[in-house]
Design a protein around this motif. Structure first.
Motif, PDB file in Angstrom:
ATOM      1  N   ASN A 219      65.440  36.448   4.735  1.00  0.00           N
ATOM      2  CA  ASN A 219      65.784  35.141   4.169  1.00  0.00           C
ATOM      3  C   ASN A 219      67.034  35.241   3.288  1.00  0.00           C
ATOM      4  O   ASN A 219      67.328  36.297   2.734  1.00  0.00           O
ATOM      5  CB  ASN A 219      64.617  34.601   3.335  1.00  0.00           C
ATOM      6  CG  ASN A 219      63.402  34.275   4.181  1.00  0.00           C
ATOM      7  OD1 ASN A 219      63.511  33.990   5.376  1.00  0.00           O
ATOM      8  ND2 ASN A 219      62.227  34.342   3.579  1.00  0.00           N
TER       9      ASN A 219
ATOM     10  N   SER B 131      70.060  35.355   4.065  1.00  0.00           N
ATOM     11  CA  SER B 131      70.916  36.438   4.558  1.00  0.00           C
ATOM     12  C   SER B 131      72.382  36.196   4.229  1.00  0.00           C
ATOM     13  O   SER B 131      73.096  37.126   3.818  1.00  0.00           O
ATOM     14  CB  SER B 131      70.738  36.599   6.067  1.00  0.00           C
ATOM     15  OG  SER B 131      71.018  35.373   6.736  1.00  0.00           O
TER      16      SER B 131
ATOM     17  N   GLU C 137      58.997  46.436   8.347  1.00  0.00           N
ATOM     18  CA  GLU C 137      60.177  45.559   8.354  1.00  0.00           C
ATOM     19  C   GLU C 137      61.017  45.755   7.100  1.00  0.00           C
ATOM     20  O   GLU C 137      62.252  45.731   7.153  1.00  0.00           O
ATOM     21  CB  GLU C 137      59.722  44.095   8.464  1.00  0.00           C
ATOM     22  CG  GLU C 137      59.098  43.756   9.807  1.00  0.00           C
ATOM     23  CD  GLU C 137      58.593  42.318   9.825  1.00  0.00           C
ATOM     24  OE1 GLU C 137      57.967  41.910   8.822  1.00  0.00           O
ATOM     25  OE2 GLU C 137      58.844  41.616  10.819  1.00  0.00           O
TER      26      GLU C 137
ATOM     27  N   LEU D  11      70.658  39.396   9.408  1.00  0.00           N
ATOM     28  CA  LEU D  11      70.211  38.493  10.480  1.00  0.00           C
ATOM     29  C   LEU D  11      69.326  39.236  11.470  1.00  0.00           C
ATOM     30  O   LEU D  11      68.312  38.702  11.941  1.00  0.00           O
ATOM     31  CB  LEU D  11      71.422  37.896  11.196  1.00  0.00           C
ATOM     32  CG  LEU D  11      72.096  36.687  10.554  1.00  0.00           C
ATOM     33  CD1 LEU D  11      73.252  36.211  11.447  1.00  0.00           C
ATOM     34  CD2 LEU D  11      71.107  35.531  10.351  1.00  0.00           C
ATOM     35  N   TYR D  12      69.698  40.455  11.813  1.00  0.00           N
ATOM     36  CA  TYR D  12      68.895  41.252  12.738  1.00  0.00           C
ATOM     37  C   TYR D  12      67.502  41.494  12.177  1.00  0.00           C
ATOM     38  O   TYR D  12      66.505  41.468  12.923  1.00  0.00           O
ATOM     39  CB  TYR D  12      69.603  42.582  13.008  1.00  0.00           C
ATOM     40  CG  TYR D  12      68.781  43.555  13.801  1.00  0.00           C
ATOM     41  CD1 TYR D  12      68.656  43.430  15.188  1.00  0.00           C
ATOM     42  CD2 TYR D  12      68.124  44.623  13.172  1.00  0.00           C
ATOM     43  CE1 TYR D  12      67.892  44.331  15.918  1.00  0.00           C
ATOM     44  CE2 TYR D  12      67.370  45.521  13.892  1.00  0.00           C
ATOM     45  CZ  TYR D  12      67.247  45.371  15.265  1.00  0.00           C
ATOM     46  OH  TYR D  12      66.486  46.258  15.989  1.00  0.00           O
ATOM     47  N   CYS D  13      67.418  41.711  10.869  1.00  0.00           N
ATOM     48  CA  CYS D  13      66.123  41.943  10.233  1.00  0.00           C
ATOM     49  C   CYS D  13      65.345  40.652  10.004  1.00  0.00           C
ATOM     50  O   CYS D  13      64.147  40.700   9.705  1.00  0.00           O
ATOM     51  CB  CYS D  13      66.314  42.649   8.893  1.00  0.00           C
ATOM     52  SG  CYS D  13      67.065  44.276   9.011  1.00  0.00           S
ATOM     53  N   GLY D  14      66.004  39.494  10.128  1.00  0.00           N
ATOM     54  CA  GLY D  14      65.347  38.223   9.845  1.00  0.00           C
ATOM     55  C   GLY D  14      65.136  37.982   8.362  1.00  0.00           C
ATOM     56  O   GLY D  14      64.210  37.266   7.969  1.00  0.00           O
TER      57      GLY D  14
END
Length: 356
Positions: A237, A239, A277, A232-235
């Protein structure tokens, strides 16, 4: 040669307790080998009974009756499962559908990247090999899609069986936990009388299986939740779906971690490319895996699982081939059982020297 075999047999099998232990082991392995499919609900119930025994015993020590303690623990456990089924499962299922839908785009992007390699590195990469690999990958993806459809249709047939299990398993768990002493006494009545050695092995294995099941469930939950927060922190998909896969991967030592890394890296590459990222997400994932193997596992299992990594991998392969999922799940306890039996097995020659 015959004399050597005779001496070995007398040393290892002259003790009646050793014969009784051998009979119990052969009967147990035989029943599991031939009837593992039929016994699947009972195996699930046994795993849950081991998991729920500790909180039940704590409530009982606080003054609750065994019946009341079992009822309270089972109701709370079923409530937690229902919350997960109503909150986590739908989201993970939806993300799985989205992932399957995006697989063709991922495949095209991978094909474009591979097709550019011969132009960039003509001396190292052959265009014919890349085309053959891409065609093979497309064929495999087509077969995968057909398999998913067939599995979905077959799973509809198994819904009735699942519904029966949802009723039978909680009932079996309730009676296994509530009537634990009576059931153990009933099992002892049908076992051989000379079972002192088997009793020692059982006492050791019972505690280790309890610690193993409790530790595995805690490890799955902790690793899954921490991985989900990291994704979630990394965004990233999907997740939640990927975090669930990572959580379940701890059931298969070493092999599971390697296998689940492939979809995690694939999704991250498709979404982020090889930019900062992607590397941030990948490093977070590696840190979680490292903390799991070097910090969480030693804390949860301590010295309960003192086996060489090669022994663990071979146990997963062998017992998984024999009994499927349950063989994989119980690979470490079964390997520990074999180690405990070998360590406890009497050696008449050693015993005679000690006596002298």
């Amino acid at each position: 040669m015959l004399e050597l075999l005779t001496q070995w047999y007398r040393r290892r099998f002259s003790d009646p307790e050793a014969i009784a232990l051998l009979v119990i082991l052969v009967m147990g392995f035989g029943i599991l080998f031939f009837f593992s499919g039929l016994l699947a609900p009972l195996l699930v119930a046994l795993v849950l009974a081991y998991l729920l025994e500790w909180p039940t015993a704590r409530l009982e020590s606080m003054g609750c009756s065994r019946w009341l303690a079992t009822s309270v623990v089972l109701v709370l456990f079923v409530g937690i499962l229902l919350i997960m089924a109503l909150v986590v499962a739908p989201v993970a299922w939806q993300q799985g559908i989205y992932l399957i839908r995006d697989l063709p785009n991922m495949l095209n992007k991978l094909t474009d990247f591979a097709a550019a390699l011969p132009r960039r590195y003509p001396a190292l990469v052959d265009a014919g090999i890349i085309d053959a690999m891409a065609e093979n990958l497309r064929a495999r993806m087509t077969l995968l899609g057909e398999s998913v459809v067939k599995y979905s249709l077959a799973s509809l047939v198994g819904l009735l069986t699942l519904a029966v299990y949802l009723v039978l398993v909680p009932l079996m768990v309730f009676f296994l936990v509530k009537d634990k002493v009576q059931m153990l006494n009933a099992v002892r009545r049908v076992l051989p009388r000379n079972r002192g050695l088997a009793g020692k092995v059982w006492a050791e294995m019972n505690q280790q299986v309890t610690n193993y099941i409790r530790g595995k469930v805690l490890e799955m939950v902790i690793v899954g939740v921490v991985t989900w927060l990291g994704f979630l922190y990394c965004g990233l998909n999907y997740s939640l779906l990927l975090a669930v896969l990572v959580g379940f991967s701890v059931l298969i030592p070493y092999i599971g971690a390697f296998a689940v890394t492939i979809p995690v890296v694939g999704v991250a590459l498709f979404q982020f490319g090889l930019g900062a990222e992607f590397w941030t997400c990948f490093i977070i994932y590696l840190v979680i895996q490292a903390l799991d193997g070097n910090l969480l596992v030693p804390v949860l299992f301590s010295e309960a699982v003192n086996l060489h990594p090669l022994v663990i991998i071979l146990s997963v392969v062998i017992f998984g081939g024999l009994w499927g999922f349950w063989g994989v799940f119980f690979a470490i306890p079964l390997a520990t059982l074999i180690k405990a039996v070998v360590r406890a097995w009497p050696d008449s020659l050693v015993d005679e020297r000690k006596a002298d």
